[in-house]
Design an enzyme around this catalytic site. Sequence first.
Site, PDB file in Angstrom:
ATOM      1  N   HIS A   1       0.977  -1.179   0.078  1.00 54.35           N
ATOM      2  CA  HIS A   1       0.045  -0.040  -0.177  1.00 54.35           C
ATOM      3  C   HIS A   1       1.028   1.155  -0.046  1.00 54.35           C
ATOM      4  CE1 HIS A   1       0.908   0.156   4.288  1.00 54.35           C
ATOM      5  NE2 HIS A   1       0.599  -0.896   4.374  1.00 54.35           N
TER       6      HIS A   1
ATOM      7  N   HIS B   1       4.195   1.255   2.169  1.00 56.82           N
ATOM      8  CA  HIS B   1       5.014   0.696   1.550  1.00 56.82           C
ATOM      9  C   HIS B   1       5.934   1.500   0.428  1.00 56.82           C
ATOM     10  CE1 HIS B   1       2.509  -3.097   2.958  1.00 56.82           C
ATOM     11  NE2 HIS B   1       3.820  -3.053   3.463  1.00 56.82           N
TER      12      HIS B   1
ATOM     13  N   ASP C   1       5.187   0.440  12.903  1.00 52.57           N
ATOM     14  CA  ASP C   1       5.754  -0.572  13.494  1.00 52.57           C
ATOM     15  C   ASP C   1       6.679  -0.246  14.506  1.00 52.57           C
ATOM     16  OD1 ASP C   1       3.845  -2.671  12.311  1.00 52.57           O
ATOM     17  OD2 ASP C   1       4.949  -2.204  10.532  1.00 52.57           O
TER      18      ASP C   1
ATOM     19  N   SER D   1      -2.060  -3.195   5.742  1.00 53.40           N
ATOM     20  CA  SER D   1      -2.553  -4.408   4.939  1.00 53.40           C
ATOM     21  C   SER D   1      -3.809  -4.971   5.617  1.00 53.40           C
ATOM     22  CB  SER D   1      -1.430  -5.544   4.580  1.00 53.40           C
ATOM     23  OG  SER D   1      -0.371  -5.001   4.124  1.00 53.40           O
TER      24      SER D   1
END
Length: 283
Positions: free
Chosen positions: A34, A37, A149, A185
């Site tokens: 997406h 990324h 993250d 995702s």
Amino acid sequence: MQVTKTVDDTRAIIKAWKKEGLTIGLVPTMGFLHEGHASLIRKCREQNERVVVSDFVNPTQFGPNEDLAAYPRDFERDSQLCESLGADLIFHPEPEDMYEDPCAYVSIEKLSNNLCGLTRPIHFRGVCTVVSKLFHIVAPDRAYFGEKDAQQLAIIRKMVKDLNFDIEIVGCPIVREEDGLAKSSRNTYLSAEERKAALCLSRSVARGKEVIRKGMKTEVLLAEMRAVIEAEPLAKIDYVSVVDALTMENVDVIDCDVLVAMAVYIGKTRLIDNFSWQLPQER
Ligand code: PAF
């Protein structure tokens, strides 16, 4: 753009690039790419002569009751996106190309125990193991990870330091939908009603930033952030925590740079979000 499936084929290409003295950047992904990324791939393109994207749903980072089989995959779409962003190589192995009855794992202690590590006990061991393998296979000069993250990023930085990988780790900012939801995702799992409910995460982050700027105590910060999420009937908090940005240990008093992080179930889908807070510099 080339596509490889095996470690040997990938190494052969890398070896040829190294012989030419080219710099190599790696963007490790689990596919279903997406805009988050895409931002990593763009940054990697800017900073390196060759861009490698790994596209591999890594089984060792999923617990027994997690969504490995259901994890979304669309390699055709991924490869089109990578090509359009100027990637040079996608490494797209099968699990059997990466793992053959493995006995070696990489665990980063302490930092992996809190936050997502509490409910996902083997997750970071799986992440560190596959990222180490990718680092050995691709031998990049730089590797790119998203700040969404944030715990993963802190753990990988520590792994690189502790294990002397000669690789620069580049963290890239969270990319959000127009309404604030962090791109993931896993957002594809949400029903229309859950998609609306999921906005409680970014609203809680926004509230947290307001409160922390006012210098409120940690317990006030956490209570305010939790209240935003608890007002949403479809949401269930896994954690909302304030931790030291380097050690990932909970802090009671904000006297160091911190990460304010959360994991929240929206229906069955577990989503994460966070923000970082640096202590104001003393003049
Ligand atoms: O962040 C991810 O998508 C994964 O954890 C990573 C770093 C690609 C390892 O599988």
